[in-house]
Design an enzyme around this catalytic site. Structure first.
Site, mmCIF file in Angstrom:
data_model
loop_
_atom_site.group_PDB
_atom_site.id
_atom_site.type_symbol
_atom_site.label_atom_id
_atom_site.label_comp_id
_atom_site.label_asym_id
_atom_site.label_seq_id
_atom_site.Cartn_x
_atom_site.Cartn_y
_atom_site.Cartn_z
ATOM 1 N N LYS A 52 -9.019 1.236 -0.288
ATOM 2 C CA LYS A 52 -8.278 0.709 -1.434
ATOM 3 C C LYS A 52 -8.286 -0.816 -1.444
ATOM 4 C CE LYS A 52 -5.261 4.762 -1.630
ATOM 5 N NZ LYS A 52 -3.961 5.345 -1.279
ATOM 6 N N GLN A 96 1.695 5.299 1.563
ATOM 7 C CA GLN A 96 0.664 6.194 2.055
ATOM 8 C C GLN A 96 1.272 7.389 2.790
ATOM 9 O OE1 GLN A 96 -2.661 5.966 1.407
ATOM 10 N NE2 GLN A 96 -2.881 7.928 2.442
ATOM 11 N N ASP A 119 0.828 5.690 -7.965
ATOM 12 C CA ASP A 119 0.370 6.977 -7.426
ATOM 13 C C ASP A 119 0.756 8.125 -8.355
ATOM 14 O OD1 ASP A 119 -1.264 7.168 -5.206
ATOM 15 O OD2 ASP A 119 0.356 6.874 -3.761
#
Length: 294
Positions: A52, A96, A119
């Site tokens: 990312k 995460q 997300d």
């Protein structure tokens, strides 16, 4: 059989995003800023987050990575999330997953500001998506729809079978594929590990999206000819013949199923790169929304 090349399409999307960022900079507008919270030292998470960061560099985004020891308290993570929510120079951020067992993932995800939830995991965004309202769509399902769109695969009225019911992929993609759109509009059946007659259901499918997490679960005898296959699964399987000691397997027995499929995603190189590309797309959207609000 044609490969649904997620790597190629994701690179096209990144180029499109880069062009938009360059236009922003030319008008003296701050480029998007994506942040990530990483707890612990899980190998797969480290690899994913570093991908990312590299993707951000490629498209001209600013990125920040906040790493914490796996023994960090839930309260400390919540305090960091509160700071990110209030930081006007950060447009979107991700936490995460997975998190260590002593941290309540639901509480953490609920603390994220929905306007920065790139997300797409917050109930506000999930609910808006389900109601066909503007929202941040979870990156992997978003990437699947975009991949089918870019390959001009006809989904209207087709029987789409989704294998797996996770909140991250299975449930959201089943909702998206059923929505009234020229790129979806399918008749959707969602099945899972407890479903009966799985083989009969998958054999009737025109499109199969598998996000079960069981290596090579879907066999050739479970699909019909010319089916479209999207393999979301990615599992490390012990393999002493490989330098790293493992190989990466998807949910689909690629070798045999690919002989019957009209289109199929590889693993790796299919859905994975699309997930990162759509995360960037969500972050660009967050930046545009912040410009409108200011």
């Amino acid at each position: 059989m044609e490969i649904l090349d997620g790597k190629k399409i994701s690179n096209l999307i990144k180029d499109e995003i880069k062009n938009e960022v360059e236009k922003m900079i030319s008008k003296n507008i701050r480029p998007p800023h994506l942040a990530a919270i990483l707890v612990g030292d899980d190998g797969a998470s480290l690899t994913y987050v570093s991908s990312k960061v590299k993707a951000c560099e490629r498209v001209g985004f600013k990125s920040s990575l906040f790493r914490f020891n796996k023994k960090i308290s839930e309260r400390e993570i919540l305090l960091k999330i509160d700071k990110l929510n209030k930081d006007n120079l950060i447009d979107g951020y991700i936490v995460q997953l997975p998190l260590p067992p002593h941290i309540n993932e639901e509480k953490i995800l609920l603390a994220v500001d929905p306007k920065k939830d790139v997300d797409g995991f917050h109930p506000t965004n999930f609910g808006r998506m389900a109601l066909d309202m503007d929202a941040f769509i979870p990156a992997t399902p978003f990437g699947i729809v975009e991949l089918l769109k870019r390959y001009q695969i006809n989904t209207i009225g087709k029987h789409c079978v989704v294998i797996g019911r996770s909140h991250i992929v299975g449930r959201p993609i089943s909702i998206l594929m059923s929505q009234k759109s020229e790129n979806t509009n399918s008749t959707v059946t969602l099945i899972h590990s407890r479903s009966n007659n799985i083989k009969e259901i998958t054999k009737s499918a025109d499109i199969i999206i598998s996000a079960l997490g069981i290596p090579e679960f879907l066999k050739a005898e479970m699909v019909k000819k010319n089916v479209v296959i999207v393999d979301v699964g990615i599992t490390r399987v012990l393999d002493k013949s490989k330098p790293k000691g493992y190989s990466i397997k998807g949910d689909v027995d690629f070798k045999t199923v690919s002989k019957k499929a009209s289109f199929i995603t590889p693993v790796p190189g299919g859905v994975g790169p699309m997930t990162i590309a759509m995360l960037l797309k969500n972050t660009l959207k967050a930046r545009k929304l912040s410009i409108q609000l200011n």
